[in-house]
Structures are given as structure tokens and as C-alpha cells.
Design a protein around this motif. Structure first.
Motif, PDB file in Angstrom:
ATOM      1  N   TYR A  31      82.170  83.703 -53.869  1.00  0.00           N
ATOM      2  CA  TYR A  31      81.985  85.031 -53.273  1.00  0.00           C
ATOM      3  C   TYR A  31      82.243  85.003 -51.769  1.00  0.00           C
ATOM      4  O   TYR A  31      82.920  85.890 -51.223  1.00  0.00           O
ATOM      5  CB  TYR A  31      80.561  85.528 -53.544  1.00  0.00           C
ATOM      6  N   LEU A  32      81.731  83.982 -51.089  1.00  0.00           N
ATOM      7  CA  LEU A  32      81.919  83.877 -49.638  1.00  0.00           C
ATOM      8  C   LEU A  32      83.393  83.675 -49.287  1.00  0.00           C
ATOM      9  O   LEU A  32      83.877  84.192 -48.267  1.00  0.00           O
ATOM     10  CB  LEU A  32      81.076  82.727 -49.090  1.00  0.00           C
TER      11      LEU A  32
ATOM     12  N   SER B 161      85.997  84.847 -51.051  1.00  0.00           N
ATOM     13  CA  SER B 161      86.662  86.146 -51.216  1.00  0.00           C
ATOM     14  C   SER B 161      86.279  87.102 -50.091  1.00  0.00           C
ATOM     15  O   SER B 161      87.112  87.873 -49.603  1.00  0.00           O
ATOM     16  CB  SER B 161      86.307  86.755 -52.570  1.00  0.00           C
ATOM     17  N   ARG B 162      85.036  87.033 -49.667  1.00  0.00           N
ATOM     18  CA  ARG B 162      84.587  87.872 -48.540  1.00  0.00           C
ATOM     19  C   ARG B 162      85.288  87.481 -47.253  1.00  0.00           C
ATOM     20  O   ARG B 162      85.718  88.335 -46.476  1.00  0.00           O
ATOM     21  CB  ARG B 162      83.068  87.732 -48.395  1.00  0.00           C
ATOM     22  N   SER B 163      85.421  86.175 -47.028  1.00  0.00           N
ATOM     23  CA  SER B 163      86.114  85.690 -45.832  1.00  0.00           C
ATOM     24  C   SER B 163      87.586  86.065 -45.873  1.00  0.00           C
ATOM     25  O   SER B 163      88.184  86.399 -44.841  1.00  0.00           O
ATOM     26  CB  SER B 163      85.947  84.172 -45.723  1.00  0.00           C
TER      27      SER B 163
ATOM     28  N   SER C 165      88.833  88.687 -47.242  1.00  0.00           N
ATOM     29  CA  SER C 165      88.961  90.136 -47.058  1.00  0.00           C
ATOM     30  C   SER C 165      88.635  90.572 -45.635  1.00  0.00           C
ATOM     31  O   SER C 165      89.322  91.432 -45.080  1.00  0.00           O
ATOM     32  CB  SER C 165      88.038  90.873 -48.036  1.00  0.00           C
ATOM     33  N   PHE C 166      87.598  89.972 -45.051  1.00  0.00           N
ATOM     34  CA  PHE C 166      87.092  90.476 -43.770  1.00  0.00           C
ATOM     35  C   PHE C 166      87.147  89.464 -42.628  1.00  0.00           C
ATOM     36  O   PHE C 166      86.650  89.718 -41.541  1.00  0.00           O
ATOM     37  CB  PHE C 166      85.638  90.942 -43.939  1.00  0.00           C
TER      38      PHE C 166
ATOM     39  N   ILE D  60      83.199  84.535 -41.537  1.00  0.00           N
ATOM     40  CA  ILE D  60      81.844  85.049 -41.730  1.00  0.00           C
ATOM     41  C   ILE D  60      81.028  84.827 -40.464  1.00  0.00           C
ATOM     42  O   ILE D  60      80.901  83.708 -39.964  1.00  0.00           O
ATOM     43  CB  ILE D  60      81.158  84.343 -42.914  1.00  0.00           C
TER      44      ILE D  60
ATOM     45  N   ASP E  10      75.604  85.973 -40.274  1.00  0.00           N
ATOM     46  CA  ASP E  10      74.979  85.801 -41.589  1.00  0.00           C
ATOM     47  C   ASP E  10      74.047  84.600 -41.514  1.00  0.00           C
ATOM     48  O   ASP E  10      74.493  83.464 -41.321  1.00  0.00           O
ATOM     49  CB  ASP E  10      76.047  85.578 -42.662  1.00  0.00           C
TER      50      ASP E  10
ATOM     51  N   SER F 198      80.841  78.163 -42.318  1.00  0.00           N
ATOM     52  CA  SER F 198      81.729  79.311 -42.120  1.00  0.00           C
ATOM     53  C   SER F 198      83.165  78.852 -41.857  1.00  0.00           C
ATOM     54  O   SER F 198      84.119  79.439 -42.381  1.00  0.00           O
ATOM     55  CB  SER F 198      81.224  80.169 -40.963  1.00  0.00           C
TER      56      SER F 198
ATOM     57  N   SER G 273      89.788  79.982 -47.618  1.00  0.00           N
ATOM     58  CA  SER G 273      90.257  81.325 -47.968  1.00  0.00           C
ATOM     59  C   SER G 273      91.729  81.532 -47.643  1.00  0.00           C
ATOM     60  O   SER G 273      92.382  82.393 -48.237  1.00  0.00           O
ATOM     61  CB  SER G 273      89.410  82.380 -47.255  1.00  0.00           C
TER      62      SER G 273
END
Length: 567
Positions: free
Chosen positions: A299-300, A302-304, A306-307, A310, A313, A321, A328
Motif C-alpha cells: 500500500y505504501l 502504491s501511495r508513494s 501516486s503522490f 511519504i 507520516d 520512506s 515505487s
């Protein structure tokens, strides 16, 4: 001394509204309602385990019976000796009845409760019934509770608590004022654990507290139980509680090692990935928890992706991170999604295999080879692109077609680099695709191939389209059947929506439009009629057989009623 012997989850159980954490909205609504004397007939408190449902129910019971309503936030601190708060806290007040619906599920238990509701409270203002795990009540018990719950006597209040609100009938829910107690946020849980650690004078660092807060999954009771276990395990020996010690105690692998394992899987390094998983397992980590941690890492990632990197957090360190961000960059979303689905399936499979580690290792190997598998879209493209012709342009591309050498294979789907494909070319390619390729594409898209009326009936049976199957077998005669078109005749029993329904289903099953036309010709016999004719034939042959004649000689009254063909 007696209080010190309690576990932390009991010792620090909230006794007033100001001690309840993470439920500010609910607390404010209930306090305002009590101050305005707008108390509902029944409360329904829902939420996961350990967020304070039963505790809140007791606080409500105290609040509506307390003689110091102006001090709702500090019920325990301002009450005099004639108040009811202390007795309710100790669960020994005669007018506040707590019932565990998990052990008292029947209508007789509810009938006994309702009978006692007729009597006024002995000393308190309200008689309060707290029913915990109310979803466990039987259907008859819920029905018995309905009327009293809707119109209880003025002196009676219900407080229902449950972890599974979906199992409660809507007729019960609609008669209650419902509050959904949410999971406690990570920051709130961390702050709460720090306060408890200071009160207990525990030697524990912030990383260990953070790990406990995450492991609790939003449950205060779970967090306090884990903290109590850690203090009992390490502080008694004079050791400081660290992140490593908590991971060892709970069987949780270090996240940096989980990230390394995911990196090895993505890189396709099978031997190193298996060795890393073996080392993680040897440290005492639970395979199920490791897989859950891997899901979090995915999940982290895919989040990284996309955005970006990290930040801000609390659950992710700077080094983690950086590792996640680097991963990613080298992975696409389709592969991330496949890993996610395979790990979810792997967690389910753990319950079917006696040796968890074997299932875990097998999943690691499948994940390593997963990257080499083509996507469904790529499979279709590869099949379509395999349609080739026997000519190609020479290495030195020229405009003159005389330079094309015969006998060299060219991929028709790919144009020359300096040439733009025209509309005419695309049309030609569309026409030139062979039926075999289109059939293959259909298989990949899970479309059915229907080449006979019998096949159509078989598919309707497989798809459980009972009404269609009945009409096709009994009420339809086939005049002509060909791909994309069926000519039929029918009797008066045919369903009104038959043609439209069959056309829609054929389009859905085959991916193509079919024409169903009604013919004046008689057509062939129905499938049912053919079956009856065949059955009569079998029955006639059986009646003429020597076996039946011998049976008839010995049993003159015997009659042959049915015959079945043994396949």
C-alpha cells in the motif's frame, strides 16, 4: 494495593465522559441531551472490540442517575455519599442491570427482563438495562423486546452494545439512538499510551509505544493489554522496553526487513528472498502478521508512486520512506495490484495448511515469478499481433516497393517507423484477421461459442437461466439455426419476454448480436418431445425384453412404470 493488582485495561477504564478518548462527537451529543433532559428511550452503541461500548454504557447510566448534572465531565469527583455513581461503577447497583446476550439469548431471558421492567427503580431516577453483544439474541427474543423498546415506561432506559450491528433487525435499530464508536486514531492512541506509561513509571521508548499503538488496531483495551504484557515481561527484569523487544514479544518482523523482502521479490531474486523469509521466520515472526505487514508495504509503495515520497507520516521513518520511494519507481500499478491480490489469497490459504511456513514459502515463490506473467491485455495483443504476412521491408527502407524482399516475415500490426498507418490499411487488417484468432480472443475474453441449438440449451442450464431453458426445451421448435441467427416456431405457452431475454443473454454470453426470428414453418420437434419419444422407445424395448418377461412370470401383478438409461 487492591487497585494495583488490576490489569491496565481495568485499572484505567474511563469512569467519566472526560476520560473517554477518541469519541468527542458522541460524548458531546449525549452530554447535551442529558442537560436538556431529552434522553432517548434506548441507545445503540456499535464499534469494534475495545473502543469503549460497555464503558460508555455505564457512564451513561451514571450520568442520567447522577445528582450532580452540572458536573457531567467529572461524575466521580463531585458526587456525595448519597449518589449512585460508585455503585454503578462497581456493577452492584440494583437499578442498573447488565445482561450478556451471548449467554442469555432466548425469549425466556427477555421475558424475565420485561417483567422486571414494570417495577419502578428502588432508589435511582431511572432503571437502566444494559444489554451487551445484543446481536446474539434470537429472533424470538428480538420480537419480544420490540414493543417495550419502542414505548418503555418513563422510568426505564435501554442501552444496547454490539460489535456486529448488521445482525440486528432494522426494527430494533430504528427504535434506538445509534452511535458508532470509531477506532482510536494512531496519534490519540500514542498520546494515551504515553500518559499511562508515565503513571506506571514504565521504562519504554517512543518507538515501542508506536508499535504497540499500531498493533492494537484502534482498540484501547488491546493497547493496554499489550503494554501491560510488555511491562510485566521486561520492566520487572529492569530492562527498557524497546521496539525490538515488543516485536519479539508479539512475533512481528522488523518493517525494514519486510521492505527488503518485498524488494527481493520485485527484483526476482528467489534464493535471497527465500533466505530472508527463513530468517524472519526463525526470529519467531508469525507468517500471517508478516503477510499483513507486506500488504501495508505494498500500500505504501502504491501511495508513494501516486503522490511522491511519504512525508508527515508517524508510522514511516525517513529511511523506510526512502526505500519505499525507490521501490515505487521500478514497479507499475498492474504488478502492484497482482501482488496485493496474491498476498490476500495467501492469507486465506494459511488456514488450510497445517504448516504455515510451507504455505508462506510457496507464496514467496509465486510472487517472485508473478512479474514474468503477461497481463490479459498483453495476451490479447500478442495473439492479434501474431497475424503476419510473408513480406517485409529490407533493412535499408526505401519508398520503392520493388525493394521489398519476398519470404521475410513482417508483423502487420506494426507499421514502418517512417510510415503512418492509413484508414484503408486498418480496414484491411480488420478483414484479414483469421477466424482462429477471433476464436482465441473470445476465449481470452471468456465469451461462449454457441454453434448448435443443443449447445445453447446446455449453456442456459449452466448459467442457471431456468425460465429460458424451460422455454427452449418445451415451447420452441427450431426451424433453422446458424451463427448469429435462429429461426423458430413456438406454441402458446412461450413466455412473453422470451425473444428479448434470449437476445440479451446471447449478446452477453457471446459478445455478438443475434437475430431471433419467428417462422410460420412447423420446425423440428422440441427437445422435450424428443426425450418423451426416446423414453417411450426404451419402455417398449424393456417390455419386450426377456428380463421383464421372467419378472412377470414370477410376479404377475408387477407393472413397469419407468425406464432409465444407464450411461
Amino acid at each position: 494495593m487492591e487497585n494495583n493488582r488490576k490489569g491496565l485495561s481495568l485499572k484505567y477504564r474511563p469512569q467519566s465522559f472526560d476520560e473517554v478518548i477518541g469519541q468527542d462527537v458522541m460524548v458531546q451529543i449525549i452530554k447535551n441531551a442529558i442537560k436538556m433532559d431529552r434522553i432517548p428511550n434506548a441507545y445503540l452503541l456499535t464499534g469494534i472490540r475495545g473502543v469503549g461500548k460497555t464503558t460508555t454504557a455505564r457512564i451513561i447510566a451514571k450520568a442520567i442517575n447522577c445528582k450532580n448534572l452540572e458536573n457531567l465531565e467529572n461524575l466521580e469527583k463531585k458526587c456525595d455519599g448519597f449518589c449512585h455513581c460508585e455503585a454503578i461503577t462497581n456493577s452492584n447497583h440494583i437499578d442498573v442491570l447488565e445482561m450478556d446476550a451471548a449467554s442469555k439469548t432466548g425469549i425466556d431471558d427477555i421475558r424475565e427482563l420485561i417483567d422486571s421492567a414494570k417495577y419502578y427503580p428502588t432508589s435511582a431516577k431511572y432503571k437502566v438495562f444494559i444489554i451487551d453483544e445484543v446481536h446474539m439474541l434470537s429472533k424470538q427474543a428480538f420480537n419480544g423486546l420490540l414493543k417495550t423498546l419502542e414505548e418503555p415506561p418513563p422510568h426505564l432506559k435501554f442501552i444496547l452494545a454490539t460489535t456486529e450491528v448488521k445482525k440486528i433487525p432494522l426494527t430494533i435499530i430504528s427504535r434506538c439512538q445509534r452511535f458508532d464508536l470509531r477506532r482510536i486514531k494512531l496519534e490519540e492512541m500514542l498520546s494515551f499510551l504515553k500518559r499511562i506509561s508515565e503513571k506506571e513509571k514504565a521504562k519504554i521508548n517512543d518507538k515501542a509505544l508506536m508499535l504497540i499503538a499500531k498493533a492494537s488496531e484502534g482498540s484501547v483495551r488491546d493497547a493496554l493489554s499489550i503494554l501491560d504484557q510488555a511491562i510485566s515481561t521486561f520492566n520487572v527484569l529492569g530492562e527498557e522496553i524497546t521496539e525490538v523487544s515488543v516485536r519479539t514479544m508479539l512475533g512481528i518482523a522488523d518493517r525494514s526487513r519486510i521492505i527488503d523482502l518485498v524488494r527481493l521479490i520485485i527484483d526476482g531474486k528467489k534464493e535471497q528472498a527465500l533466505e530472508e523469509s527463513q530468517e524472519i521466520f526463525d526470529l519467531g515472526a508469525d507468517p500471517k502478521l508478516v503477510l499483513q505487514d507486506m500488504l501495508e508495504v505494498i500500500y505504501l509503495i502504491s501511495r508513494s508512486k501516486s503522490f511522491g515520497k511519504i512525508e508527515n507520516d508517524l508510522t514511516v521513518s525517513e529511511s523506510e520512506s526512502d526505500l519505499i520511494f525507490s521501490l515505487s519507481k521500478d514497479i507499475d500499478f498492474s504488478y502492484i495490484s497482482m501482488i496485493w491480490q496474491f498476498i490476500l489469497k495467501g492469507i486465506e490459504e494459511l488456514s488450510f495448511v497445517p504448516n504455515y511456513f510451507l504455505s508462506f514459502q510457496m507464496l514467496i515463490m509465486r510472487l517472485i515469478h508473478l512479474k514474468d506473467l503477461p497481463s490479459p491485455e498483453q495476451l490479447i495483443d500478442d495473439v492479434l499481433s501474431s497475424d503476419t504476412v510473408g513480406i517485409s521491408e529490407s533493412n535499408e527502407q526505401k519508398d520503392d516497393f520493388n525493394e521489398i524482399k519476398p519470404g521475410t516475415i513482417i508483423n502487420k500490426q506494426t507499421s514502418a517507423k517512417t510510415q503512418i498507418k492509413s484508414v484503408t490499411q486498418e480496414k484491411t487488417e480488420e478483414i484479414d484477421r483469421t477466424p482462429k484468432i477471433l476464436e482465441k480472443k473470445k476465449e481470452l475474453e471468456n465469451f461462449e461459442i454457441i454453434n448448435s441449438f443443443e449447445k445453447l440449451v446446455e449453456i442456459t442450464n449452466h448459467k442457471k437461466e431456468i425460465e429460458l431453458k424451460f422455454d427452449l426445451e418445451r415451447n420452441v421448435r427450431v426451424v433453422k439455426f446458424e451463427k448469429g441467427k435462429i429461426d423458430i416456431s413456438f406454441n402458446e405457452k412461450l413466455s412473453k419476454n422470451f425473444v428479448r431475454s434470449l437476445t440479451e443473454k446471447l449478446k452477453l454470453w457471446t459478445g455478438e448480436r443475434w437475430i431471433i426470428s419467428l417462422s410460420k414453418e412447423t420446425g423440428k420437434s422440441t427437445i422435450f418431445e424428443n426425450k418423451e419419444i426416446y423414453k417411450k422407445k426404451l419402455l417398449h424395448e424393456a417390455l419386450e425384453s426377456e428380463v421383464y418377461k421372467k419378472i412377470k412370470e414370477n410376479f404377475p401383478d408387477a407393472e413397469l412404470s419407468d425406464v432409465e438409461e444407464v450411461k
